[in-house]
Design a protein around this motif. Structure first.
Motif, PDB file in Angstrom:
ATOM      1  N   GLY A  17      -0.354   7.724   4.920  1.00  0.00           N
ATOM      2  CA  GLY A  17       0.926   7.004   4.805  1.00  0.00           C
ATOM      3  C   GLY A  17       0.693   5.537   4.483  1.00  0.00           C
ATOM      4  O   GLY A  17       1.356   4.952   3.614  1.00  0.00           O
ATOM      5  N   GLN A  18      -0.279   4.945   5.178  1.00  0.00           N
ATOM      6  CA  GLN A  18      -0.544   3.521   4.934  1.00  0.00           C
ATOM      7  C   GLN A  18      -1.097   3.312   3.527  1.00  0.00           C
ATOM      8  O   GLN A  18      -0.687   2.384   2.827  1.00  0.00           O
ATOM      9  N   ASP A  19      -2.015   4.184   3.109  1.00  0.00           N
ATOM     10  CA  ASP A  19      -2.610   4.005   1.782  1.00  0.00           C
ATOM     11  C   ASP A  19      -1.559   4.148   0.688  1.00  0.00           C
ATOM     12  O   ASP A  19      -1.587   3.427  -0.310  1.00  0.00           O
ATOM     13  N   ALA A  20      -0.624   5.089   0.904  1.00  0.00           N
ATOM     14  CA  ALA A  20       0.429   5.263  -0.095  1.00  0.00           C
ATOM     15  C   ALA A  20       1.268   3.986  -0.184  1.00  0.00           C
ATOM     16  O   ALA A  20       1.593   3.512  -1.279  1.00  0.00           O
ATOM     17  N   ALA A  21       1.597   3.422   0.981  1.00  0.00           N
ATOM     18  CA  ALA A  21       2.408   2.197   0.968  1.00  0.00           C
ATOM     19  C   ALA A  21       1.634   1.032   0.351  1.00  0.00           C
ATOM     20  O   ALA A  21       2.180   0.250  -0.432  1.00  0.00           O
ATOM     21  N   LEU A  22       0.338   0.955   0.650  1.00  0.00           N
ATOM     22  CA  LEU A  22      -0.459  -0.158   0.111  1.00  0.00           C
ATOM     23  C   LEU A  22      -0.675  -0.016  -1.394  1.00  0.00           C
ATOM     24  O   LEU A  22      -0.767  -1.006  -2.116  1.00  0.00           O
ATOM     25  N   ALA A  24       1.399   0.919  -3.492  1.00  0.00           N
ATOM     26  CA  ALA A  24       2.577   0.480  -4.243  1.00  0.00           C
ATOM     27  C   ALA A  24       2.812  -1.024  -4.115  1.00  0.00           C
ATOM     28  O   ALA A  24       3.753  -1.561  -4.694  1.00  0.00           O
ATOM     29  N   ALA A  25       1.964  -1.716  -3.360  1.00  0.00           N
ATOM     30  CA  ALA A  25       2.209  -3.149  -3.116  1.00  0.00           C
ATOM     31  C   ALA A  25       1.966  -3.976  -4.385  1.00  0.00           C
ATOM     32  O   ALA A  25       1.050  -3.691  -5.154  1.00  0.00           O
ATOM     33  N   ASP A  26       2.782  -4.979  -4.581  1.00  0.00           N
ATOM     34  CA  ASP A  26       2.627  -5.886  -5.727  1.00  0.00           C
ATOM     35  C   ASP A  26       1.817  -7.098  -5.260  1.00  0.00           C
ATOM     36  O   ASP A  26       2.300  -7.919  -4.479  1.00  0.00           O
ATOM     37  N   ARG A  27       0.592  -7.204  -5.749  1.00  0.00           N
ATOM     38  CA  ARG A  27      -0.280  -8.285  -5.287  1.00  0.00           C
ATOM     39  C   ARG A  27      -0.355  -9.439  -6.279  1.00  0.00           C
ATOM     40  O   ARG A  27      -1.077 -10.402  -6.059  1.00  0.00           O
ATOM     41  N   ALA A  28       0.358  -9.324  -7.383  1.00  0.00           N
ATOM     42  CA  ALA A  28       0.249 -10.364  -8.417  1.00  0.00           C
ATOM     43  C   ALA A  28       0.692 -11.739  -7.921  1.00  0.00           C
ATOM     44  O   ALA A  28      -0.019 -12.733  -8.161  1.00  0.00           O
ATOM     45  N   PRO A  29       1.825 -11.855  -7.216  1.00  0.00           N
ATOM     46  CA  PRO A  29       2.202 -13.205  -6.749  1.00  0.00           C
ATOM     47  C   PRO A  29       1.136 -13.796  -5.827  1.00  0.00           C
ATOM     48  O   PRO A  29       0.844 -14.988  -5.884  1.00  0.00           O
ATOM     49  N   GLY A  30       0.559 -12.949  -4.995  1.00  0.00           N
ATOM     50  CA  GLY A  30      -0.486 -13.419  -4.088  1.00  0.00           C
ATOM     51  C   GLY A  30      -1.698 -13.910  -4.861  1.00  0.00           C
ATOM     52  O   GLY A  30      -2.308 -14.929  -4.514  1.00  0.00           O
TER      53      GLY A  30
ATOM     54  N   ARG B  48      -7.163  -5.046  -2.232  1.00  0.00           N
ATOM     55  CA  ARG B  48      -6.726  -3.786  -1.635  1.00  0.00           C
ATOM     56  C   ARG B  48      -7.533  -3.457  -0.366  1.00  0.00           C
ATOM     57  O   ARG B  48      -6.991  -2.981   0.633  1.00  0.00           O
ATOM     58  N   LEU B  49      -8.825  -3.742  -0.434  1.00  0.00           N
ATOM     59  CA  LEU B  49      -9.682  -3.517   0.732  1.00  0.00           C
ATOM     60  C   LEU B  49      -9.222  -4.382   1.915  1.00  0.00           C
ATOM     61  O   LEU B  49      -9.150  -3.926   3.062  1.00  0.00           O
ATOM     62  N   VAL B  50      -8.907  -5.633   1.603  1.00  0.00           N
ATOM     63  CA  VAL B  50      -8.451  -6.555   2.650  1.00  0.00           C
ATOM     64  C   VAL B  50      -7.131  -6.055   3.228  1.00  0.00           C
ATOM     65  O   VAL B  50      -6.941  -6.020   4.453  1.00  0.00           O
ATOM     66  N   ASP B  51      -6.222  -5.635   2.356  1.00  0.00           N
ATOM     67  CA  ASP B  51      -4.931  -5.114   2.828  1.00  0.00           C
ATOM     68  C   ASP B  51      -5.138  -3.925   3.755  1.00  0.00           C
ATOM     69  O   ASP B  51      -4.485  -3.799   4.785  1.00  0.00           O
ATOM     70  N   ARG B  52      -6.059  -3.051   3.334  1.00  0.00           N
ATOM     71  CA  ARG B  52      -6.273  -1.839   4.121  1.00  0.00           C
ATOM     72  C   ARG B  52      -6.791  -2.194   5.518  1.00  0.00           C
ATOM     73  O   ARG B  52      -6.322  -1.666   6.521  1.00  0.00           O
ATOM     74  N   VAL B 125       8.855   0.455   8.607  1.00  0.00           N
ATOM     75  CA  VAL B 125       7.726   1.027   7.880  1.00  0.00           C
ATOM     76  C   VAL B 125       8.149   1.255   6.433  1.00  0.00           C
ATOM     77  O   VAL B 125       9.226   1.779   6.185  1.00  0.00           O
ATOM     78  N   PRO B 126       7.314   0.849   5.474  1.00  0.00           N
ATOM     79  CA  PRO B 126       7.668   1.107   4.088  1.00  0.00           C
ATOM     80  C   PRO B 126       7.836   2.607   3.842  1.00  0.00           C
ATOM     81  O   PRO B 126       7.193   3.431   4.482  1.00  0.00           O
ATOM     82  N   ASP B 127       8.688   2.925   2.874  1.00  0.00           N
ATOM     83  CA  ASP B 127       8.989   4.319   2.607  1.00  0.00           C
ATOM     84  C   ASP B 127       7.751   5.058   2.074  1.00  0.00           C
ATOM     85  O   ASP B 127       6.975   4.522   1.324  1.00  0.00           O
TER      86      ASP B 127
END
Lengths: 435, 212
Positions: A17-22, A24-30, B48-52, B125-127
């Motif tokens: 669940g977490q990986d799916a949400a991550l 889809a994250a938009d990291r470009a502004p960051g 992505r690794l950091v986010d995880r 929680v995100p969908d």
């Protein structure tokens, strides 16, 4: 399908669940922010000058601190909670209790060991080992001063790794040096004896010798002693009707009669699918609710009853669990669950005593933080200000950043014993102190 | 000989130069010299690794982007302390764990002072797509609600090992604990998590189903 709902499967589900949400994250502004930050970093020359300035300021502060401030005593934690000098700690029957000092020194009290930190200052501490084994890794500094007292033996330490144990019944002392060296004094030789890395002392002392030096085991035990090790187990504090003090002998949790395997298996499966109502119906129709079962099965049936809304069956099973397997982990957890049920039913006096029972039996158990907080909540509803202040202070001492810390802080500041004009207790029995 | 001028239409109005770093050593060296391209590359490779890592420790978090930013800024500021460029990934994970721990401590302090206004509940929680979405969301919330009630050290060890699959030796290395302490803390964390989860209506069936 039973294996679909295991802890491991739950963790897989969380991960997916977490990986799916991550994903889809938009990291470009960051990214843009970060690259901009990197581009406007100070020039190396300015950064160097600033670093030098900071170093000079830090050195000045350090010198002033050394001159003006007294050395601060070491702090320590016992199993993650703030430790207090002179309070006994007991390691569980299986597992260790961890003492962690602010200078990095680590002491592990092994299974069923009992010890206390008697004195602590800026240079070290004096630790009294009443019984059992302690594994010590003392951080060396020039002025380090540590002392471990194991019965009649004093082990002086400057910085080392050693394991020592003391059995007061047998007068048996063991010291194994892993690293460094220590000085030992004791009734079997004159003066100090040096023990070095790789050496081991293993000896027994006579009764006379032990009596002459008044061993630490003669010290009275505090009531927080673990039921699994305490020779004088504290009675559960005003345990509600239906409970009895934990006896030292109990039937083995795995030696009880095994109920009908097929139905039991089906009940397990239904419970795993959250079909508690069906599981309960099957338990009733198959007679399992009234059968004598082992501790784990009784706990499962109690869960099924509770989660399907059959509180009285759940209560009966939990009390049965406590009376048949009093020394088991499940029995202590049953006390906690009974406390929760009473709390939810508004019976805060009874709930408080169940939580206290859990704490008396498992002072370092996994639910101890929660139980200590619940005791406080019960008292808050009783309006007993003296008891509230005491419970709040105790909570803050043990768990200064625990989940009930804020409640405890507010309770401690508002529940002044001198201004006690509290309303009568919500329950006739709710005025008893948790400790 | 004069070369013919190219027709304007055949030339891109401007070209974007993209610098690539074939090895961690080259990337780390460029970061040390203040290259903005290297900073972008670091971010692209490891965000992505950091986010995880942050998400495993903290759970659903509305401040994830700011925390990620903190990790990269700290990494950039201390890149000189990285001795082994090939250890870059693990080093970043260590910084992420540090930032997550600081966030937990900061929030605990904030709760202490602002308890009238804030809640212990994790944020929305995100969908997540799929037919088990609702159950997964409920489980995710419940797991992190339980973790919030655990001591920080145990929470971190549990999250990194059980939820992210780190080896305990790696947990020990990145959290600065000895391996023995990490093992003990992990055992205790599992015990505590499972005891609390057994009392949670959403999680109890996961704890009771199947052998552990």
């Amino acid at each position: 399908m039973k294996d679909d709902r295991t802890p491991a499967a739950l963790y897989d589900r969380i991960r997916e669940g977490q990986d799916a949400a991550l994903g889809a994250a938009d990291r470009a502004p960051g990214r843009e922010r970060f690259v901009r930050h990197s581009a406007v970093r100070r020039s190396p020359t300015r950064a160097r000058a600033r670093t030098l300035g900071l170093l000079a300021a830090a050195a000045l502060v350090a010198v002033l601190a050394l001159v003006l401030l007294p050395a601060r005593s070491l702090q320590f934690e016992v199993d993650g909670a703030r430790g207090r000098a002179s309070v006994w700690m007991a390691a569980p029957a299986t597992g260790t209790s961890e003492l962690r000092f602010s200078d990095g020194t680590e002491l592990d009290l092994r299974e069923e060991g009992r010890a206390r930190v008697e004195d602590v200052d800026a240079r070290g501490a004096r630790v009294v080992l009443e019984r059992g084994t302690v594994d010590a890794r003392v951080v060396h500094r020039p002025d380090t001063r540590w002392l471990v007292q194991a019965g009649p033996f004093d082990v002086r330490v400057t910085g080392t790794h050693f394991v020592t144990s003391w059995d007061p019944g047998e007068g048996h002392f063991v010291l194994v040096l892993e690293e460094g060296s220590v000085e030992v004094t004791g009734p079997t030789w004159q003066g100090e004896r040096s023990v070095r890395a790789g050496e081991r002392i293993d000896l027994r002392v006579s009764t006379q010798a032990r009596a002459a030096v008044a061993p630490a085991s003669d010290v009275a035990l505090a009531p927080r002693a673990s039921a699994s090790v305490a020779p004088r187990t504290p009675e559960p504090l005003d345990a509600p009707t239906g409970t009895s003090p934990v006896p030292r002998t109990s039937p083995s949790a795995s030696a009880a009669i095994a109920p009908d395997g097929g139905n039991l298996e089906r009940i397990r499966e239904l419970a795993a699918k959250n079909a508690h109502r069906e599981a309960y119906d099957l338990a009733v129709s198959s007679g399992l609710l009234d059968a004598e079962a082992d501790a784990a099965t009784t706990a499962l049936l109690a869960d099924v009853s509770r989660l399907s809304g059959h509180a009285s069956s759940a209560r009966k099973l939990l009390e049965r669990l406590r009376s048949r397997f009093p020394a088991s982990r499940q029995a202590s957890e049953a006390a906690f669950v009974l406390g929760r049920m009473d709390f939810d039913a508004g019976q805060t006096g009874r709930a408080q005593r169940w939580f206290s029972t859990y704490l008396a039996e498992r002072p370092n158990g996994p639910l101890a933080v929660e139980a200590r907080g619940r005791v406080l909540e019960c008292l808050l509803r009783s309006g007993d200000r003296d008891a509230i202040a005491k419970a709040a202070d105790l909570y803050l001492e043990q768990y200064p950043s625990g989940p009930h810390a804020e409640v405890a802080r507010r309770a401690s500041s508002s529940a002044s014993p001198s201004s006690s004009s509290s309303s009568p207790s919500a329950s006739p029995s709710s005025s008893s102190s948790p400790e | 000989m004069r070369l013919p001028r190219l027709a304007p239409a055949a030339v891109a109005p401007f070209a974007v130069a993209r610098v690539t770093f074939v090895s961690n050593a080259a990337l780390v060296a460029a970061l040390g010299s203040g290259s903005a391209e290297a900073a972008g590359e670091l971010y692209d490779r490891h965000a992505r690794l950091v986010d995880r890592t942050l998400a495993r420790v903290l759970g659903p978090d509305s401040e994830l982007e700011d925390l990620r930013q903190d990790v990269f800024i700290q990494a950039l500021a201390s890149i000189g302390s990285l001795r082994e460029p090939d250890a870059l990934e693990g080093w970043l994970k260590g910084i992420a764990v540090f930032v997550a721990r600081r966030a937990i401590d900061k929030r605990a302090r904030r709760r202490r002072w602002m308890s009238w206004f804030s809640s212990d509940e994790p944020p929305e929680v995100p969908d997540v797509e799929g037919e088990t979405r609702d159950e997964s969301r409920a489980a995710l919330r419940a797991v992190y609600a339980v973790l919030t009630r655990m001591p920080t050290d145990e929470r971190i060890v549990f999250a990194l090992r059980q939820l992210d699959g780190w080896e305990l030796s790696e947990v020990a290395e990145q959290t600065g604990m000895s391996l023995a302490t990490t093992k003990r803390r992990f055992t205790r964390a599992v015990e505590r998590f499972e005891a609390l989860a057994r009392l949670d209506p959403t999680l109890s069936s996961w704890m009771n189903g199947g052998a552990r």
